[in-house]
Scaffold this motif. Structure first.
Motif, PDB file in Angstrom:
ATOM      1  N   ASP A 147       2.794   1.344   0.466  1.00  0.00           N
ATOM      2  CA  ASP A 147       3.687   2.200  -0.318  1.00  0.00           C
ATOM      3  C   ASP A 147       4.277   3.269   0.590  1.00  0.00           C
ATOM      4  N   GLU A 148       5.556   3.117   0.916  1.00  0.00           N
ATOM      5  CA  GLU A 148       6.261   4.044   1.812  1.00  0.00           C
ATOM      6  C   GLU A 148       5.478   4.291   3.095  1.00  0.00           C
ATOM      7  N   SER A 187       6.051   2.964  -6.821  1.00  0.00           N
ATOM      8  CA  SER A 187       4.599   3.173  -6.727  1.00  0.00           C
ATOM      9  C   SER A 187       3.898   2.664  -7.984  1.00  0.00           C
ATOM     10  N   GLN A 224       0.791   5.770  -1.019  1.00  0.00           N
ATOM     11  CA  GLN A 224       1.898   6.606  -0.552  1.00  0.00           C
ATOM     12  C   GLN A 224       1.378   7.840   0.188  1.00  0.00           C
TER      13      GLN A 224
HETATM   14 MG    MG Z   1       6.373   6.260  -4.771  1.00  0.00          MG
END
Ligand code: MG
Ligand code: ADP
Lengths: 285, 315
Positions: free
Chosen positions: B165-166, B49, B89
């Motif tokens: 992000d994810e 991140s 995220q």
């Molecule tokens: Mg992360």
């Protein structure tokens, strides 16, 4: 990526510090000229807010005016202004309540609501991943926050007119004055809130606001205090707000009016600078 | 990088981020080519991140070089942000607004006109399969819907690079597959994707090329197939003997010779890296070992990670 040439570049890269952010580009990085959309977003979200709470905020100063100005005022009689003019007690406290309602509306939206958006909704974090800069966000939120204060005050000014408490045509200028006051309180409110991390810290804001409301020559002339206390009161923003508005609605404005206006311009400047740099430090660092 | 490859859209050299004495990203180098789907695979805390935030010009690097679309995020943050789509995220939708208003307003933060944003919002609501929910408050959507809305939101400014992000962490398998399908479409349309994940299947599905990161450093780089070829065997035999007997059995299993290239002891099972899983299992049984369960599978990025770091990806 494992070639010899690249390895040399890595060495260069490691030693080179990032370039500094100064000059004209640094200013443009703060502001994209789009604060308006931040205000629009606030208005859109307001559609779903609790209207009972919003409307009750308007009645608060009206109740104070009726209870204290009209009720208590019959026992108190007239108040003598510094220039020797006599005005009714209601006409004396009404401009103070006008300033207070501008302050309260602006402070509410620039503290508790900003705190929620900052710490929980992560709204500013999202906004700052877009083209918006921290000054767009700060300015937009401050302008949105002052709207409620100005709306309350405008309504209250009408009530004052209907009750015959405006002593001069200069009362019209109380409206722009109220915008200035709300702008200043919203700026400082947003700046202070951007440094707050917990609810306990937020409670300190109430702790400051209440005594300021009671003691800033709102309900009686400042001359009741000893000189030292008078100076202390004169440093506080609400005293300047009360005096500015009182001068205009009672028609006794003088050169001090400019001092009050200057005071609020400085508040706005400081609030914007601190709120902007804090947003940048929090979300673009 | 071969001379013929096009200018990278992202280029990092010695990219570093420290928080006080702690180094979150430790002098990493990588390039992302236009149209490529690039992955950062690594466990929690690897620095994924942080790297994404530096690329997105919302976090300043401590040292090193970084160029995004030929610009330096340090000096051209607003220009870079306006060309990037970002899916953070954590979903940070505007919970006070409807799904549609979330999209329209986000577009307008970029300075796009209301007409353009309205039109684009309708297209993206369709893309995210959320037309039915256009008027619902963002807060009332399910987890998968929120994620799709966040992805649609990131596309409002027609970004040149899309940073995710994810994207599927915390979603159920069905919701993940719907999302993968949407991302696959973007990839086919030629959007440059940068994706972080700690799911190896996600990396295998979506990434043309990836870096494996751990503790702020790059452990390996390549396409999923290359990485598996380079760092793992063709197949993996998983055998269980019961947790107290696994370690002892490991030595016996290693003795089967050529068919056990490497044996990893996990708390609950043994992993035997082998060119021929069934063959290896036969040898194990021939030696008189009786595993309680056994399974032959193909090598995955999980095995690559285990090989590189000695730890598993998801704990
Ligand atoms: Mg992360
Ligand atoms: N703002 C911050 N201050 C201090 N440490 C941080 C900050 N952000 C991230 N870290 C630390 O940096 C490391 C990498 O974090 P992160 O980039 O979020 O990892 P990942 O996304 O791979 O899980 C973690 O150990 C995290 O605790």
């Amino acid at each position: 990526m494992s070639g010899g040439a690249d390895v040399t570049q890595v060495r260069v890269g490691e030693s080179a510090a990032p370039p500094s952010r100064t000059g004209w580009r640094a200013v443009r990085a703060l502001y994209s000229g789009n604060a308006r959309i931040v205000v629009i977003r606030g208005l859109l979200a307001t559609r779903t807010s609790n209207w009972v709470v919003v409307v009750s905020g308007f009645f608060e100063p009206v109740f104070f005016l009726l209870a204290m100005g009209v009720g208590l005022g019959t026992y108190i009689g007239d108040v003598e202004l510094p220039g020797g003019e006599q005005v009714s007690y209601a006409a004396f406290i009404a401009p103070a309540l006008l300033a207070v309602s501008a302050m309260n509306g602006a402070v509410y939206d620039s503290t508790w609501n900003v705190f929620f958006k900052l710490r929980f909704a992560k709204l500013y974090q999202t906004m700052l991943t877009t083209r918006l800069g921290p000054l767009d966000v700060a300015l937009g939120e401050i302008c949105y926050a002052l709207l409620r204060g100005v709306a309350y005050a405008a309504g209250f000014l009408v009530v004052m007119q209907l009750m015959g408490l405006n002593g001069s045509w200069t009362a019209l200028a109380a409206l722009p004055a109220v915008v200035l006051i709300a702008f200043a309180f919203a700026s400082v409110g947003m700046a202070v809130t951007s440094y707050m991390k917990t609810f306990q810290q937020m409670d300190w804001i109430n702790f400051v606001m209440l005594p300021m409301f009671l003691f800033s020559a709102t309900f009686y002339p400042i001359t009741v205090y000893p000189e030292a206390i008078q100076w202390l009161i004169k440093v506080l923003p609400l005293w300047h707000a009360v005096e500015l508005v009182r001068g205009l609605t009672l028609g006794v404005a003088d050169t001090m009016t400019l001092v009050h206006v200057g005071y609020f311009l400085v508040m706005i400047g400081l609030g914007l600078v601190f709120a902007t740099s804090r947003l940048r430090a929090l979300f673009q660092d | 990088m071969p001379q013929t490859s096009p200018e990278p859209v992202i280029r990092a050299r010695g990219l570093t981020k420290t928080y006080g004495a702690f180094t979150a990203v430790d002098a990493i180098d990588f390039d992302v080519a236009p149209g490529e789907s690039f992955g950062l695979l690594g466990p929690n805390g690897a620095g994924k991140s942080t790297t994404m935030r530096m690329i997105s010009a919302v976090s300043r690097r401590t040292a090193g070089e970084l160029s995004v679309l030929g610009l330096d995020p340090e000096t051209h943050g607003p220009e870079i942000r306006s060309q990037l789509g970002v899916v953070p995220q954590e979903d940070n939708l505007d919970t006070e607004l409807t799904a549609r208003d979330n999209l329209v307003l986000y577009g307008r933060y970029f300075g796009l006109s209301r007409a353009v944003c309205r039109e684009r919002a309708e297209e993206l609501l369709a893309f995210a399969q959320l037309q039915d929910k256009a008027g619902a408050k963002a807060d009332d959507l399910s987890g998968g819907m929120k994620r799709r809305l966040t992805i649609a939101r990131g596309l409002m400014n027609t970004p040149q690079i899309f940073m995710l992000d994810e994207p599927t962490t915390g979603l159920d398998p069905q919701a993940r597959h719907v999302l993968w399908d949407r991302l696959f479409r973007l990839k086919e349309q030629g959007t440059t994707l940068v994706i972080t994940t700690h799911y190896m299947d996600e990396a295998e599905q979506l990434c043309d090329r990836l870096i494996v990161v751990d503790k702020g450093s790059i452990m390996a780089e390549g396409s999923p197939a290359e990485l598996i070829r380079r760092y793992s065997s063709r197949e993996v035999l998983e055998v269980r003997f019961g947790s107290d007997r696994n370690a002892a059995a490991a030595e016996e299993v290693a003795a089967i010779g050529r068919l056990a290239e490497r044996v990893e002891v996990l708390p609950d099972r043994l992993l035997v890296y082998t060119p021929d899983g069934e063959g290896a299992l036969e040898r194990v049984v021939e030696r008189g070992l009786r595993p309680t369960t056994s399974l032959v599978r193909r090598s995955s990025l999980e095995d690559v990670f285990l090989r590189l770091t000695g730890r598993s990806l998801v704990d």
